[in-house]
Each structure stands twice: as structure tokens, then as C-alpha cells.
Design an enzyme around this catalytic site. Structure first.
Site, PDB file in Angstrom:
ATOM      1  N   ASP A   1     -25.762  85.672  10.487  1.00 53.02           N
ATOM      2  CA  ASP A   1     -26.663  86.796   9.920  1.00 53.02           C
ATOM      3  C   ASP A   1     -26.438  87.261   8.568  1.00 53.02           C
ATOM      4  O   ASP A   1     -25.406  87.525   8.024  1.00 53.02           O
ATOM      5  CB  ASP A   1     -26.666  87.740  10.792  1.00 53.02           C
TER       6      ASP A   1
ATOM      7  N   GLU B   1     -28.844  82.840   7.047  1.00 48.28           N
ATOM      8  CA  GLU B   1     -29.825  83.347   6.445  1.00 48.28           C
ATOM      9  C   GLU B   1     -29.302  83.313   5.113  1.00 48.28           C
ATOM     10  O   GLU B   1     -28.364  84.207   4.466  1.00 48.28           O
ATOM     11  CB  GLU B   1     -29.997  84.642   6.859  1.00 48.28           C
TER      12      GLU B   1
END
Length: 664
Positions: free
Chosen positions: A349, A378
């Protein structure tokens, strides 16, 4: 590059062979009636190492006074300490505090306290607790071997020769099984993914990896009040190395959540499905109550020049991955999940909050255990970080992180429109100008002579050294799901058109040269009633309605056959930039059209030339193709590899809002 690719391929082949040998060895031991699991002494922890005769504790801590105190408890919450122990400072490493407590402590709970107060205790389970009581306030002392389900010693990660072979299905435990229509007994639990209906659905669909949203112990759901049905995605970490109790059948018993998580992994592995863990090391639930802050204040967090806490996560804080002990924590945590839970991959994340050196250290450590473990994240942050951008794991810096992939927002937004405006459409609405971004996605965001990166929406240059460094997707848990986004950007759209565009978008994703990724329920034409950010919305927003399989059977059939097409034909998953450049050729098209050919038996495919044409226009379009005699395998929302007719010549007519796929 070729040498690196050869080495990686050799390592993966060796790992697969070693896995097969280990499986045979384990089976032989079972036949002989011998135990094949490792003993507790072979599975040491980071802070608490248990044996039947003594338990050793070791914490990286900074006391506010003179002492660091360990307290032992009988229960996971409530009650007075059974014993209080003053830890001793390590003379060789003064920031470490240790104690060895004699006797069999199995079944007790503990906390560590650096406050120095006799009355106002500031307790935590430590940074690296691997088992906790309800709501994670106290760590638990246990023998890891006793948490293994039967046959766990034989469980192995699912082998693969290339990340290009992986097809990822992102799910939230509660979303997937909570609805009555699921027919699943253990609704919203780890055990849901051990049940035949769940396994059979995934296998029939054809995905071979599940990306499970945060499954560690997180803070926003009260495990003592599960009847409240409070929902959260889980991006609020508390204990990073413990399965969350809300997904277990008994959050009060620490061994239960561990055993049930392992049962889930085991069942998926038996079905040939990998398990990818969503990890959120970039921030904590808050600062003051975090285990990091309560053991070594301010060490684990970045600060701005003015002394305020930096907020690159958008959640009130950002962790300092560049700090040696934070880096070590992240590396050891990944290793722990791999070794103890046999995890096949990790999704980071907001990877753009972490520094490049740490991400490479994680990749190196994972490779030493199993080079096939897939790592992606990400490639952005949610705000400005206190570390310079050139040092961070941003998408643009992926070339500095070999063996790590990043999501392609370029392809996502070119297909359905920008993240910043739910109402603004793109290619799916036949908006011209998105073709080059889609071509870049089809090529895996690698350097390709026919892709003009000056026209790609967010990347002025290729960010992937290899196509397996790109995650191809059009929707995920974050942001609107695909159905809602199409509805929001094309007001008044009817169901038949919605289905056509939904299938067209996923065709671009599944037939790209990257690693394809889909959100759970898209195969059911899932919607979330238009909610953009459903992180704490109730079940009636987030649940999967399994009745949709009967309402829209053509959608599931298309997804299933699309995935099967990718799986059956190596031309769609070449895996290297060199092969993509050699075999992928884009064909000239008009606006809202993208066409490409995979030529010369790409990837030793049985089909010589494969042509894929994506037409987002509301009218049919004529497209020039190389002269030949072709078999149609996909047309107007139907896929059939056995053939659906033939066409000859140098031009084809492509139906509106659909994909046409041919081979000669």
C-alpha cells in the site's frame, strides 16, 4: 538484461524443483508416521522466543525513565499482572532490552511498558507480536507448531515460471462471502476460502492468485463487538504480524485466528491459487497509541523540518522506512509471513512512501527464500513525504527496483477516466486521445518502438524494465468499481451497453503484456451503489450479490473465457521486453480504436498470428489487417477458442463497443 532474465528463470525453475522434492519428502515422512512440522525452537520470533523451559524477550525500546518493564497476564484483556519483570539493557546494543523468564509460559499474555510510571502505564504488545489477545492489546506466548493445521508441513507456495502467468483477484474477506446469496457457511471469515463453493468459483473463473485486503490485526473493528457488523477495509494497522481476529471464529483465542488463516492458505494452495497479502507498512492507525510510538517514541515516523509529523500516507502519519530498525522490521515481517504462513506475494500500500533501498532489501530477502514470490505496489503516495521523491518507491523509479511491479494508472484512467473526476469519461465512452496510453499498457509500460510516450497520460517515459513490472487493471477496492464508474461517466447508460463496455475494458486488461488484476465481483457485474470510497460503508454497499451470476450469466462466461484465452496462449504473457518488442505489433487505427498483432508464434504459441481489436465506438468500424485467412475466436461479447467463423482478406468489420479477436 538477458543475463538477469536468465538468472531469474533459472532460480524459479530451481525453486519449483525444490518445492516438488520437499513435497515428496514430506509425503514420505507422513507415510512413515513421522512428524514433519518444524518445532517451536526452529521457528523463532523477533521479540519473544518460547521454549517449554524458558522464554526470552528482546525489545528495541527507549524508556522515558530508567526502566523498561515486562508484564505477564493470564488473559488477553482485563485483570492484574501475574508478574512484572524489569528488562535489562543490552551492553553491546544499548537500545535493546532483554529478559529470560524461566518456566513454561505458554498460554500467558504479555505487554512491554517504557513509560517509567508506576501508575499511568503505557503498555503495548511490542512491535513484532505474532499472536495477540482480543483487539491486540496484549501479545501471547505460544508454540507455533501447535497452530499448524494437519498436513501444513506439505503446504507449498504455488510455483510459476514467470509473473506474467499470474492472474490476480483482489478481495475483501467480508465482501466476498458475507451475503446470504453466497451460500458460504463461514461468512466474512478466513474459513470461507476453504469451502468448496468459494474454491470452485475461483477455479472456474480461472484466476490463480487472490490478493486479500489487509488481513493483519487492525484497529477500526472492535473484536469484542462483532455483532455490530462494523465494516472496514483494514488500512489502519495495529499488529502487522498477526491475522485479524474479526475474520476468525473466535477472536479471544489467539491460536484460532492463526490456525484458520493457515487453513485458508492451505486450501487455496491445494487448488493451485496463490495468496497475496496486502501490507500497509507506510502508516499506523494513529501515532500516540501505535506500538511503534509506545516502544521507541518518534523513531519510526518521519517529521517535517518544522517538527510536525509528515503525512505522505494521507492518514495522519508516515513511517520512516529509511530508519535501520524500521527497515529491519519490514524485511523481517515479510520473511515471517513467507516462512510461517507460506505467503506467495505482497502488495505494498502506498509504496511511494517507502524508500527505494528498503524495497530492494525486501525484494532481496524474499528472493533468498523463494525467488518466485511476487511483489508489487502502488507507485505513489497520498501526499508529500519528508523524503525526496527520487529516493522513494514511486512508479517513475520502478527501473531502480528490479523484481518489483507497480499499478498502471495510465492504462486504468485511459480506459475509464481520471481518478480525480468520477464523471469524466475516457476510451470506453469513445473519447479520442487515449489510444497511446492504452497501447503503452498493452506493451506492459515498456519501451516499444510504436508507443509514443509523449502522448501517454501520466508517464513521459516507460517505467517498466520488463512487462512483469506493470500491474494492468481498470478497477480495484479503492475508487469506484468498474460498473459504477461507467454509469457515473456515461449517464443514462442501459444494461446491455454497460455489459459491452465492462467486457471491453477487461479485455484490454487481461490481454495486456503486464500482470492482470481484477476486483472481486466484477465477474458478477458488481456495483457499490455509486460509492466512491467504501472503506467503512456497510455490507449492503460492499457485499457481492451472488444472485448476479444468474442475472448476468453472459458476464461471468465472458470473463471466464477471457481468462482462459490468456492462460491457454503464451502470446499474451511473453514476460520479457525483448519478446514484446519482437512479437507485438500495433496496427493503424482511427479514434477510439486500438488494434495489435502478436506475430510469428509469439511465445511458441500454437496460433501464428493473433489480432486483437478494441472498438469503443458506438458504431462498427473497418480496420485494416495483414492479408490472411483468419479464424474468429471473439466477437460481440462472445469468446470461443474453437472458432466462430472465418474471415479472409486485409480488412475486418469490428462490432461496436466490443473486442474482435482473430488468429490465422
Amino acid at each position: 538484461m538477458k543475463t538477469a532474465q536468465f538468472i531469474m528463470t533459472a532460480l524459479m525453475t530451481l525453486a519449483a524443483a525444490n518445492g516438488a522434492m520437499a513435497q515428496d519428502c514430506c509425503n514420505d515422512m507422513q507415510k512413515a508416521g513421522k512428524e514433519c512440522h518444524k518445532t517451536s525452537t526452529e521457528r523463532q520470533s523477533y521479540e519473544c522466543n518460547y521454549t517449554p523451559t524458558a522464554t526470552t524477550f528482546r525489545f528495541f525500546a527507549k524508556p522515558k525513565g530508567k526502566n523498561v518493564v515486562l508484564r505477564l497476564y493470564k488473559e488477553g484483556m482485563g485483570g492484574s499482572p501475574l508478574k512484572t519483570i524489569k528488562l535489562k539493557r543490552d551492553k553491546q546494543q544499548p537500545d535493546f532490552w532483554t529478559a529470560t523468564v524461566k518456566g513454561d509460559l505458554k498460554g500467558l499474555f504479555y505487554t512491554v511498558d517504557v513509560s517509567g510510571s508506576k501508575t499511568d502505564w503505557v503498555e503495548s504488545p511490542g512491535v513484532f507480536a505474532t499472536a495477540v489477545g482480543v483487539n491486540g492489546k496484549r501479545a501471547y506466548i505460544f508454540d507455533r507448531a501447535t497452530t499448524d493445521p494437519e498436513g501444513w508441513c506439505c503446504d507449498k507456495r504455488v510455483p510459476t515460471t514467470s509473473p506474467a502467468d499470474i492472474i490476480i483477484y483482489e478481495m475483501h474477506h467480508r465482501d466476498f462471502s458475507i451475503d446470504a446469496s453466497s451460500g458460504i457457511e463461514h461468512k466474512g471469515k478466513f474459513l470461507a476460502l476453504t469451502e468448496p463453493k468459494a474454491i470452485n468459483h475461483l477455479k472456474t473463473l480461472g484466476v490463480n492468485a487472490v490478493h486479500i485486503l489487509p488481513s493483519y490485526d487492525y484497529g477500526s473493528v472492535d473484536e469484542t463487538r462483532l455483532s455490530d457488523n462494523k465494516y472496514n477495509w483494514g488500512y489502519d494497522p495495529v499488529n502487522y504480524n498477526v491475522p485479524d481476529g474479526s475474520y476468525s471464529t473466535d477472536p479471544y483465542k489467539p491460536e484460532v485466528r492463526i490456525n484458520e488463516f493457515k487453513q485458508m492458505v492451505q486450501a487455496l494452495h491445494k487448488a493451485g491459487i496463490r495468496v497475496i497479502l496486502d501490507v500497509v507498512y507506510n502508516h499506523t492507525y494513529d501515532i500516540d497509541h501505535s506500538n511503534f510510538q509506545r516502544t521507541y517514541p518518534d523513531y519510526y515516523y518521519r517529521k517535517n523540518a518544522d517538527g510536525t509529523y509528515s503525512n505522505g500516507s494521507g492518514c495522519g502519519n508516515e513511517t520512516a522506512s529509511e530508519q535501520p530498525m524500521m527497515r529491519k522490521f519490514m524485511v523481517e515481517s515479510v520473511k515471517y509471513w513467507m516462512n510461517e504462513y507460506h505467503i506467495d506475494g505482497f502488495r505494498f500500500d502506498l509504496m511511494g512512501v517507502h524508500d527505494i533501498e528498503t524495497m530492494n532489501a525486501i525484494r532481496k530477502a524474499a528472493t533468498e527464500i523463494d525467488p518466485q514470490v511476487f511483489i508489487y505496489g502502488e507507485g505513489w503516495s497520498a501526499g508529500s513525504c519528508a523524503l525526496p521523491g527520487e529516493q522513494l518507491g514511486m512508479k517513475a523509479n520502478i527501473p531502480q527496483m528490479p523484481g518489483i511491479a507497480a499499478f498502471s494508472d495510465d492504462l486504468r484512467d485511459a480506459l475509464r477516466g481520471p481518478f480525480s473526476d468520477d464523471t469524466k469519461p475516457a476510451f470506453l465512452a469513445a473519447i479520442p486521445g487515449m489510444e497511446e496510453s492504452i497501447k503503452a499498457g498493452i506493451a506492459g509500460m515498456t519501451a516499444h518502438p510504436q508507443v509514443d510516450y509523449s502522448k501517454v497520460n501520466y508517464s513521459s517515459r516507460p517505467y517498466a524494465l520488463e512487462p512483469t513490472q506493470m500491474i494492468a487493471y481498470v478497477s480495484c477496492h479503492d475508487d469506484m468499481c468498474l460498473v459504477d464508474r461507467i454509469k457515473a461517466s456515461i449517464p443514462g447508460i442501459q444494461t446491455d451497453e454497460l455489459i459491452r463496455l465492462d467486457e471491453l475494458a477487461q479485455t484490454a486488461v487481461m490481454l495486456s503484456q503486464g500482470v492482470p488484476f481484477m476486483l472481486a465481483g466484477e465477474e458478477m457485474l458488481r456495483d457499490k451503489k455509486g460509492v466512491h470510497n467504501s472503506f467503512e460503508s456497510p455490507d449492503d454497499i460492499n457485499h457481492l450479490d451472488w444472485n448476479n451470476l444468474n442475472r448476468y450469466p453472459e458476464v461471468f462466461e465472458y470473463y471466464k473465457n477471457l481468462i482462459k484465452l490468456r492462460t491457454n496462449h503464451p502470446a499474451f504473457r511473453l514476460g520479457t521486453t525483448e519478446k514484446v518488442r519482437r512479437h507485438l505489433e500495433f496496427l493503424p487505427t482511427q479514434d477510439a480504436l486500438v488494434a495489435f498483432r502478436l506475430k510469428d508464434h509469439a511465445g511458441n504459441d500454437a496460433w501464428n498470428n493473433i489480432i486483437v481489436i478494441l472498438n469503443a465506438n458506438k458504431e462498427s468500424r473497418l480496420v485494416d489487417i495483414p492479408e490472411g485467412h483468419y479464424t474468429i475466436v471473439a466477437c460481440d461479447g462472445v469468446i470461443n477458442e474453437d472458432g466462430m467463423g472465418e474471415v479472409q482478406g486485409s480488412q475486418v468489420n469490428v462490432d461496436p463497443q466490443s473486442a474482435l479477436i482473430l488468429h490465422d
